[in-house]
Design an enzyme around this catalytic site. Structure first.
Site, PDB file in Angstrom:
ATOM      1  N   LYS A 112       0.835  -1.212   0.000  1.00  0.00           N
ATOM      2  CA  LYS A 112       0.000   0.000   0.000  1.00  0.00           C
ATOM      3  C   LYS A 112       0.867   1.259   0.000  1.00  0.00           C
ATOM      4  CE  LYS A 112      -4.401  -1.687   0.804  1.00  0.00           C
ATOM      5  NZ  LYS A 112      -4.536  -2.565  -0.337  1.00  0.00           N
ATOM      6  N   LYS A 163      -3.897 -10.654  -7.857  1.00  0.00           N
ATOM      7  CA  LYS A 163      -5.055 -10.996  -7.039  1.00  0.00           C
ATOM      8  C   LYS A 163      -6.220 -10.097  -7.455  1.00  0.00           C
ATOM      9  CE  LYS A 163      -5.479  -9.245  -3.081  1.00  0.00           C
ATOM     10  NZ  LYS A 163      -5.464  -8.660  -1.769  1.00  0.00           N
ATOM     11  N   LYS A 192     -10.352  -4.396  -6.409  1.00  0.00           N
ATOM     12  CA  LYS A 192     -11.039  -3.242  -6.979  1.00  0.00           C
ATOM     13  C   LYS A 192     -10.020  -2.276  -7.584  1.00  0.00           C
ATOM     14  CE  LYS A 192     -14.379  -0.429  -7.652  1.00  0.00           C
ATOM     15  NZ  LYS A 192     -15.437   0.323  -7.541  1.00  0.00           N
TER      16      LYS A 192
HETATM   17  P1  TYM Z   1     -10.272  -6.604   2.497  1.00  0.00           P
HETATM   18  O1  TYM Z   1     -11.338  -5.597   2.639  1.00  0.00           O
HETATM   19  O2  TYM Z   1      -9.141  -6.293   1.571  1.00  0.00           O
HETATM   20  O3  TYM Z   1     -10.871  -7.980   2.018  1.00  0.00           O
HETATM   21  C1  TYM Z   1     -11.928  -8.609   2.732  1.00  0.00           C
HETATM   22  C2  TYM Z   1     -11.706 -10.097   2.792  1.00  0.00           C
HETATM   23  O4  TYM Z   1     -11.656 -10.652   1.477  1.00  0.00           O
HETATM   24  C3  TYM Z   1     -10.465 -11.384   1.279  1.00  0.00           C
HETATM   25  N1  TYM Z   1     -10.039 -11.166  -0.119  1.00  0.00           N
HETATM   26  C4  TYM Z   1      -9.789 -12.150  -0.980  1.00  0.00           C
HETATM   27  N2  TYM Z   1      -9.832 -13.487  -0.841  1.00  0.00           N
HETATM   28  C5  TYM Z   1      -9.516 -14.233  -1.923  1.00  0.00           C
HETATM   29  N3  TYM Z   1      -9.160 -13.695  -3.121  1.00  0.00           N
HETATM   30  C6  TYM Z   1      -9.109 -12.363  -3.313  1.00  0.00           C
HETATM   31  N4  TYM Z   1      -8.787 -11.857  -4.486  1.00  0.00           N
HETATM   32  C7  TYM Z   1      -9.430 -11.520  -2.197  1.00  0.00           C
HETATM   33  N5  TYM Z   1      -9.493 -10.170  -2.028  1.00  0.00           N
HETATM   34  C8  TYM Z   1      -9.873  -9.984  -0.743  1.00  0.00           C
HETATM   35  C9  TYM Z   1      -9.461 -10.779   2.279  1.00  0.00           C
HETATM   36  O5  TYM Z   1      -8.439 -11.671   2.599  1.00  0.00           O
HETATM   37  C10 TYM Z   1     -10.368 -10.472   3.451  1.00  0.00           C
HETATM   38  O6  TYM Z   1     -10.566 -11.614   4.251  1.00  0.00           O
HETATM   39  N6  TYM Z   1      -7.645  -5.887   6.695  1.00  0.00           N
HETATM   40  C11 TYM Z   1      -8.783  -6.576   6.119  1.00  0.00           C
HETATM   41  C12 TYM Z   1     -10.113  -6.222   6.770  1.00  0.00           C
HETATM   42  C13 TYM Z   1     -10.142  -6.388   8.249  1.00  0.00           C
HETATM   43  C14 TYM Z   1     -10.251  -7.627   8.955  1.00  0.00           C
HETATM   44  C15 TYM Z   1     -10.257  -7.275  10.341  1.00  0.00           C
HETATM   45  C16 TYM Z   1     -10.315  -8.957   8.553  1.00  0.00           C
HETATM   46  C17 TYM Z   1     -10.103  -5.402   9.165  1.00  0.00           C
HETATM   47  N7  TYM Z   1     -10.195  -5.909  10.420  1.00  0.00           N
HETATM   48  C18 TYM Z   1     -10.326  -8.251  11.308  1.00  0.00           C
HETATM   49  C19 TYM Z   1     -10.395  -9.941   9.534  1.00  0.00           C
HETATM   50  C20 TYM Z   1     -10.392  -9.581  10.908  1.00  0.00           C
HETATM   51  C21 TYM Z   1      -8.865  -6.220   4.649  1.00  0.00           C
HETATM   52  O7  TYM Z   1      -8.284  -5.251   4.208  1.00  0.00           O
HETATM   53  O8  TYM Z   1      -9.686  -7.012   3.933  1.00  0.00           O
END
Ligand code: TYM
Length: 326
Positions: A112, A192, A195
């Site tokens: 990031k 991966k 968005k």
């Molecule tokens: P975020 O918002 O990027 O993504 C949400 C969840 O989706 C999964 N994910 C994917 N899994 C498979 N293939 C992909 N292409 C893909 N893109 C996204 C992510 O692994 C995630 O599980 N930091 C986290 C959000 C968060 C969180 C938490 C998660 C904040 N607090 C506490 C678990 C527990 C995030 O940025 O996810």
């Protein structure tokens, strides 16, 4: 008593096939087994550039998409992170136990920081401590996530272990739960799905839009002409999408057709499109219906906040007590 589960998703845009298959679809499957807390983590979303005018609708849209995917607000607690101020309070306390060097090793921070070199801020750096607080506030044992978040959960364990060692056993060390669809690649087959890379299919895309996106999606590079045989396991359309949206029979047809070169890539995509649309169209319809009921959505947001706040405030109270802030 059921074990607790926590997971979150940033409201950075539409729910796409990647975070749907990697996370939200599992949430739906897990909500009967665990006492579940799911959050639209808006405080995480503001660590990278965002438009304040668009943020409120992005938060609500994500909330509606999660409901439309099948998270039941009566069974689970679904809430907006910034509505529960204890997330910030616990983050500060846990920051005092987060070793600076632990954070410098975080892959997501490095990625990031490169993507947003103009704004490498303190919150982006301490992001995993907020994520730890999210989980710890609800004393969650299980955290369903995609593969990219595993490192953050390992760090959460380190931070909470240090807390327990220093002040006494308050927290449970959480464990990640990942499934086969832990890393869904984008339509470019190189990155991966995300968005920000514009290589995604949103779960609310129309049937036509889905096909427009699938048509140029990268397949097995060996299949230049229809007569060239391919290997399904080397084709992203097969490994990232068909596998999760098509039934056994279609998978068999596609496998055979690809390896024997009796089916072209476009026909393979047509089959996928049919199955994907069949899976996604009820979600799309539910989404539009939920979104149109503005007061219902507001009610559900308040309902979730109340339920989350109750648990979070109890945790903060016990944390303050053990560290002498009471
Ligand atoms: P975020 O918002 O990027 O993504 C949400 C969840 O989706 C999964 N994910 C994917 N899994 C498979 N293939 C992909 N292409 C893909 N893109 C996204 C992510 O692994 C995630 O599980 N930091 C986290 C959000 C968060 C969180 C938490 C998660 C904040 N607090 C506490 C678990 C527990 C995030 O940025 O996810």
């Amino acid at each position: 008593m059921k074990e607790r589960l926590f997971s979150g998703i940033r409201p950075t845009g539409s729910l796409h096939i990647g975070n749907y298959l990697g996370a939200v679809k599992n949430w739906v499957d897990l909500q009967d087994k665990y006492e579940s807390f799911f959050s639209v983590v808006d405080l995480h979303a503001i660590t990278t550039p965002f438009n304040p005018k668009e943020l409120p609708s992005k938060i609500k849209d994500m909330f509606c998409e999660i409901l439309a995917s099948g998270v039941d607000p009566e069974k689970s607690t679904l809430f907006v992170q910034s509505h529960v101020k204890e997330h910030l309070e616990l983050t500060w306390i846990l920051s005092t136990l987060t070793n600076f060097n632990w954070l410098t090793g975080m892959i997501q921070f490095k990625e990031k920081s490169e993507q947003h070199a103009e704004n490498v801020n303190l919150a982006l750096f301490s992001y995993p401590t907020l994520q730890t607080a999210d989980i710890a506030l609800y004393k969650a044992k299980v955290v369903p996530i995609g593969e990219d978040q595993v490192q953050h959960i390992e760090l959460a364990r380190d931070i909470l272990r240090k807390f327990n060692y220093t002040y006494g056993d308050v927290f449970i060390e959480p464990k990640e739960l990942i499934t086969e669809s832990k890393r869904i690649m984008g339509l470019d087959a190189t990155n991966k799905m995300s968005k920000s890379l514009n290589n995604y299919i949103a779960i609310t895309d129309t049937s036509e839009d889905i096909f427009k996106k699938l048509r140029p999606a990268v397949t097995d590079p060996a299949r230049i002409r229809k007569t060239d045989a391919g290997t399904p396991e080397k084709c992203n359309v097969y490994t990232s999408f068909h596998k999760y949206f098509s039934d056994e029979e279609t998978l068999k047809t596609v496998q055979e057709g690809c390896t024997k070169a009796t089916i072209g890539c476009i026909d393979c995509k047509k089959l996928l499109h049919k199955n994907m649309d069949q899976h996604l169209s009820p979600i799309r319809e539910r989404y539009l219906e939920i979104k149109s009921k503005v007061s219902y959505v507001d009610e559900m947001i308040d309902f979730g906040r109340e339920k989350a706040q109750k648990v979070a405030s109890e945790t903060i109270k016990s944390v303050k007590e053990v560290i002498g802030l009471w």
